[in-house]
Design a protein around this motif. Structure first.
Motif, PDB file in Angstrom:
ATOM      1  N   GLN A 143     -36.710   4.263  12.624  1.00  0.00           N
ATOM      2  CA  GLN A 143     -35.963   3.044  12.927  1.00  0.00           C
ATOM      3  C   GLN A 143     -36.051   2.601  14.386  1.00  0.00           C
ATOM      4  O   GLN A 143     -36.269   1.422  14.639  1.00  0.00           O
ATOM      5  N   PRO A 144     -35.929   3.483  15.365  1.00  0.00           N
ATOM      6  CA  PRO A 144     -35.976   2.980  16.750  1.00  0.00           C
ATOM      7  C   PRO A 144     -37.294   2.287  17.104  1.00  0.00           C
ATOM      8  O   PRO A 144     -37.330   1.439  17.984  1.00  0.00           O
ATOM      9  N   ASP A 145     -38.386   2.659  16.421  1.00  0.00           N
ATOM     10  CA  ASP A 145     -39.698   2.094  16.729  1.00  0.00           C
ATOM     11  C   ASP A 145     -40.048   0.857  15.911  1.00  0.00           C
ATOM     12  O   ASP A 145     -40.977   0.128  16.255  1.00  0.00           O
ATOM     13  N   LEU A 149     -44.084  -0.647   7.918  1.00  0.00           N
ATOM     14  CA  LEU A 149     -42.942  -0.246   8.741  1.00  0.00           C
ATOM     15  C   LEU A 149     -42.305   1.038   8.231  1.00  0.00           C
ATOM     16  O   LEU A 149     -41.625   1.734   8.984  1.00  0.00           O
ATOM     17  N   ASP A 150     -42.543   1.369   6.952  1.00  0.00           N
ATOM     18  CA  ASP A 150     -41.991   2.605   6.395  1.00  0.00           C
ATOM     19  C   ASP A 150     -42.554   3.849   7.082  1.00  0.00           C
ATOM     20  O   ASP A 150     -41.994   4.929   6.968  1.00  0.00           O
ATOM     21  N   GLN A 161     -49.217 -14.589  14.411  1.00  0.00           N
ATOM     22  CA  GLN A 161     -48.954 -15.903  15.004  1.00  0.00           C
ATOM     23  C   GLN A 161     -50.135 -16.410  15.815  1.00  0.00           C
ATOM     24  O   GLN A 161     -50.407 -17.601  15.850  1.00  0.00           O
ATOM     25  N   THR A 162     -50.838 -15.506  16.482  1.00  0.00           N
ATOM     26  CA  THR A 162     -51.957 -15.917  17.322  1.00  0.00           C
ATOM     27  C   THR A 162     -53.293 -15.849  16.597  1.00  0.00           C
ATOM     28  O   THR A 162     -54.320 -16.214  17.157  1.00  0.00           O
ATOM     29  N   LYS A 209     -42.746  -6.601  16.050  1.00  0.00           N
ATOM     30  CA  LYS A 209     -43.107  -7.592  17.068  1.00  0.00           C
ATOM     31  C   LYS A 209     -44.624  -7.633  17.273  1.00  0.00           C
ATOM     32  O   LYS A 209     -45.208  -8.707  17.404  1.00  0.00           O
ATOM     33  N   LEU A 210     -45.264  -6.476  17.285  1.00  0.00           N
ATOM     34  CA  LEU A 210     -46.714  -6.402  17.439  1.00  0.00           C
ATOM     35  C   LEU A 210     -47.425  -7.142  16.307  1.00  0.00           C
ATOM     36  O   LEU A 210     -48.309  -7.967  16.539  1.00  0.00           O
TER      37      LEU A 210
END
Length: 87
Positions: free
Chosen positions: A57-59, A52-53, A72-73, A65-66
């Motif tokens: 921030q907006p992205d 994430l670095d 999770q799947t 979530k991706l």
């Protein structure tokens, strides 16, 4: 991954003609190939840092979530990201 297969995977990924970044379930970077380091230059995060670095921030929520959906799947895939360096 066992040490032999890990070594084979890393060697294979080093010879790809495109950037390859591997992350663990905590989104920590576990591998960056030569092409990824070259493309990211001074923005290339260190092993263990969060992927994430790489994102402003907006992205970050969309990227988070991706990855959450992927884990999770138990699916996998590739994601193409284009950076706008303002040039």
């Amino acid at each position: 991954m066992d040490p032999v297969n890990d070594s084979i995977f890393r060697n294979l990924c080093e010879h790809l003609g495109f950037a390859c970044i591997a992350v663990n379930r905590g989104l920590g970077i576990t591998f960056l190939n030569h092409e990824a380091k070259k493309q990211l230059a001074d923005r290339a995060p260190a092993i263990g840092k969060s992927i994430l670095d790489l994102f402003e921030q907006p992205d970050r929520p969309a990227v988070q979530k991706l990855f959450d959906a992927t884990f999770q799947t138990c699916t996998w895939g590739d994601t193409e990201v284009t950076f706008d360096y303002g040039e």
